[in-house]
Design a protein around this motif. Structure first.
Motif, short mmCIF file in Angstrom:
data_model
loop_
_atom_site.label_atom_id
_atom_site.label_comp_id
_atom_site.label_asym_id
_atom_site.label_seq_id
_atom_site.Cartn_x
_atom_site.Cartn_y
_atom_site.Cartn_z
N MET A 120 0.85 -1.17 0.00
CA MET A 120 0.00 0.00 0.00
C MET A 120 0.90 1.24 0.00
O MET A 120 1.88 1.31 0.73
CB MET A 120 -0.91 -0.02 1.23
CG MET A 120 -1.93 1.08 1.19
SD MET A 120 -3.21 0.94 2.46
CE MET A 120 -4.15 -0.41 1.85
N ARG A 178 1.29 -12.54 -4.87
CA ARG A 178 0.47 -11.34 -5.01
C ARG A 178 0.60 -10.71 -6.40
O ARG A 178 0.02 -9.67 -6.67
CB ARG A 178 0.86 -10.32 -3.94
CG ARG A 178 0.54 -10.90 -2.55
CD ARG A 178 1.13 -10.11 -1.43
NE ARG A 178 0.43 -8.86 -1.23
CZ ARG A 178 0.86 -7.87 -0.45
NH1 ARG A 178 1.99 -8.01 0.19
NH2 ARG A 178 0.17 -6.78 -0.31
N LYS A 204 -11.90 7.84 -4.80
CA LYS A 204 -10.93 7.78 -3.70
C LYS A 204 -9.76 8.75 -3.98
O LYS A 204 -9.27 9.41 -3.08
CB LYS A 204 -10.41 6.34 -3.60
CG LYS A 204 -9.57 6.03 -2.40
CD LYS A 204 -9.27 4.52 -2.39
CE LYS A 204 -8.47 4.13 -1.19
NZ LYS A 204 -8.19 2.69 -1.16
N ASP A 235 0.62 5.31 0.46
CA ASP A 235 -0.18 6.48 0.84
C ASP A 235 -1.68 6.16 0.87
O ASP A 235 -2.51 6.94 0.43
CB ASP A 235 0.12 7.65 -0.10
CG ASP A 235 -0.21 9.00 0.52
OD1 ASP A 235 -0.14 9.11 1.76
OD2 ASP A 235 -0.54 9.94 -0.23
N GLY A 236 -2.02 4.95 1.34
CA GLY A 236 -3.42 4.54 1.45
C GLY A 236 -4.01 3.95 0.17
O GLY A 236 -5.19 3.60 0.14
N LEU A 237 -3.21 3.83 -0.87
CA LEU A 237 -3.68 3.29 -2.15
C LEU A 237 -2.98 1.96 -2.44
O LEU A 237 -1.87 1.73 -1.97
CB LEU A 237 -3.38 4.27 -3.28
CG LEU A 237 -3.93 5.68 -3.12
CD1 LEU A 237 -3.38 6.59 -4.20
CD2 LEU A 237 -5.45 5.66 -3.15
N SER A 238 -3.63 1.12 -3.23
CA SER A 238 -3.06 -0.19 -3.58
C SER A 238 -3.09 -0.40 -5.08
O SER A 238 -3.88 0.21 -5.79
CB SER A 238 -3.88 -1.31 -2.93
OG SER A 238 -3.82 -1.23 -1.53
N ASP A 281 -6.37 -0.72 -7.48
CA ASP A 281 -7.47 0.18 -7.09
C ASP A 281 -7.98 0.88 -8.33
O ASP A 281 -7.22 1.14 -9.27
CB ASP A 281 -6.99 1.25 -6.09
CG ASP A 281 -6.90 0.75 -4.66
OD1 ASP A 281 -7.29 -0.40 -4.39
OD2 ASP A 281 -6.43 1.53 -3.81
#
Length: 127
Positions: free
Chosen positions: A1, A103, A15, A3-6, A9
């Motif tokens: 992740m 992953r 978002k 900065d809060g993003l993956s 997304d």
């Protein structure tokens, strides 16, 4: 992740606008991908389906999950991530990369003068 993003997304989900505001413009136009600079230190590649497939990080304040950041050395990277890496050279940078097959992603560290200048998180489906 990052900065809060993956990875994967949806870039157009709202978002991004909530976090970075409206009016994010393309920074590069590459075949099959559009690149957007979210901040001065975070750039993303978005595929034609709107999924984020690459993060390019140059922000000195953002660390990886294993606390590697811009300015760290090759030795720091290997100490954190281990000896099971690949090596390549591109655009004058020595690149150390790690593949996460489970992953389906890879993490690359671009080194200039033995220091991390940027790191890149990619979806392995990216071409």
């Amino acid at each position: 992740m990052i900065d809060g993003l993956s990875l994967n997304d949806d870039f157009y989900s709202g978002k991004i606008t909530e976090k970075y505001g409206k009016g994010i413009e393309k920074s590069r136009d590459v075949e099959n991908y559009d690149y957007f600079k979210l901040t001065n230190g975070i750039e993303v590649a978005v595929d034609k389906k709107g999924k984020m497939t690459r993060f390019i990080i140059t922000d000195r304040g953002l660390e990886t999950a294993k606390e590697i950041k811009i300015g760290d050395t090759k030795e720091d990277i290997i100490k954190a991530y281990g000896d099971n890496y690949y090596f390549r050279i591109e655009q004058g940078a020595n690149i150390i990369g790690y593949v996460d097959k489970e992953r389906e992603r890879s993490l690359e560290f671009w080194l200039f003068d033995n220091e991390v200048n940027l790191y890149r998180l990619d979806n392995n489906l990216m071409q």
